[in-house]
Design an enzyme around this catalytic site. Structure first.
Site, PDB file in Angstrom:
ATOM      1  CG  ASP A 133      -2.047   1.035   0.996  1.00 23.15           C
ATOM      2  OD1 ASP A 133      -2.801   0.875   0.015  1.00 23.15           O
ATOM      3  OD2 ASP A 133      -2.162   1.998   1.767  1.00 23.15           O
ATOM      4  CE  LYS A 170       8.358   4.650  -9.439  1.00 25.58           C
ATOM      5  NZ  LYS A 170       6.977   4.424  -9.841  1.00 25.58           N
ATOM      6  CG  PHE A 193       1.883   4.024 -11.425  1.00 27.89           C
ATOM      7  CD1 PHE A 193       3.100   3.393 -11.210  1.00 27.89           C
ATOM      8  CD2 PHE A 193       1.010   4.135 -10.348  1.00 27.89           C
ATOM      9  CE1 PHE A 193       3.434   2.886  -9.960  1.00 27.89           C
ATOM     10  CE2 PHE A 193       1.324   3.633  -9.095  1.00 27.89           C
ATOM     11  CZ  PHE A 193       2.550   3.012  -8.900  1.00 27.89           C
TER      12      PHE A 193
END
Ligand code: IMP
Length: 202
Positions: A71, A175, A152
């Site tokens: 999460d 990344k 995203f």
């Protein structure tokens, strides 16, 4: 050691990031889609860790295979840490990823303090008795305009500290090397190795 782990997410970008980091351990990551599992557990927690566990446990209960969930979200200092755990639902219904990104830019229009960080909390339900948790961060600041098309979510407006490229201008590997999810996954891998090491000594 069970080598097949289910990645409890419907986000294809997250699946790619998980696969890249766990593959060197010989772990085969399978997505919910590949498993034919439909599960969209309600994120009723108030922390990243609670929501990660809710997502992992819901899928584990269906397939009884080691299941990993993350999460994550972006926390903006000038907004008191918002959107935080509500990053995927920022602004309520009617916004897509791009809409939420522009909403955040708009809400930050008057703010000089652009500091922000991403958090990723990982929960892995390994079996009926064992849950492993890990957390990772990346600190930086918000740009005033989106840049880049990779990644995203809020990637086009997030500039990591010490870099001149947003995370949407970076290649996936670059990344992963610095990201909240990459950092959380690397901590998780250490805990997983420790667990299997202790387990094989018994
Ligand atoms: P989750 O699927 O509930 O963890 O949603 C997390 C939300 O936070 C995503 O929908 C994105 O908006 C944002 N987010 C989390 N990680 C990233 C990232 O690596 N890049 C950009 N946005 C992210």
């Amino acid at each position: 050691m069970e080598k097949k782990f289910v990645i409890a997410t419907n986000n294809p970008h997250k699946v790619v990031e998980f696969k890249k980091i766990l593959a060197p351990l010989g772990i085969e990551c399978v997505s919910l889609k590949e498993m034919g599992i439909v599960c969209d557990a309600e994120e009723t927690g108030t922390t990243f860790a609670e929501n990660a566990y809710i997502k992992a446990k819901a899928v584990y209960d269906i397939c009884k295979l080691p299941t990993v969930a993350d999460d994550s979200g972006i926390c903006v200092d000038a907004l008191g840490g918002e959107p935080g755990v509500y990053s995927a639902r920022y602004g309520g219904e009617g916004y897509d990823d791009e809409g939420r990104m522009y909403l955040l830019l708009k809400n930050m229009e008057q703010q000089e303090n652009r500091a922000a960080h991403f958090t990723s909390s990982i929960s892995c339900v390994l079996n009926d008795e064992t849950v492993l948790n890990a957390e990772g961060y990346i600190f930086g600041r918000l740009t005033r305009e989106p840049r880049g098309t990779n990644g995203f979510g809020y990637d086009p407006i997030f500039l990591p500290d010490g870099y001149s490229m947003t995370t949407a201008e970076m290649e996936g590997e670059a990344k992963n090397a610095i990201s909240h999810r990459g950092n959380a996954l690397r901590e998780f891998v250490l805990k997983l190795k420790e667990y299997y090491h202790a387990y094989s000594d018994q």
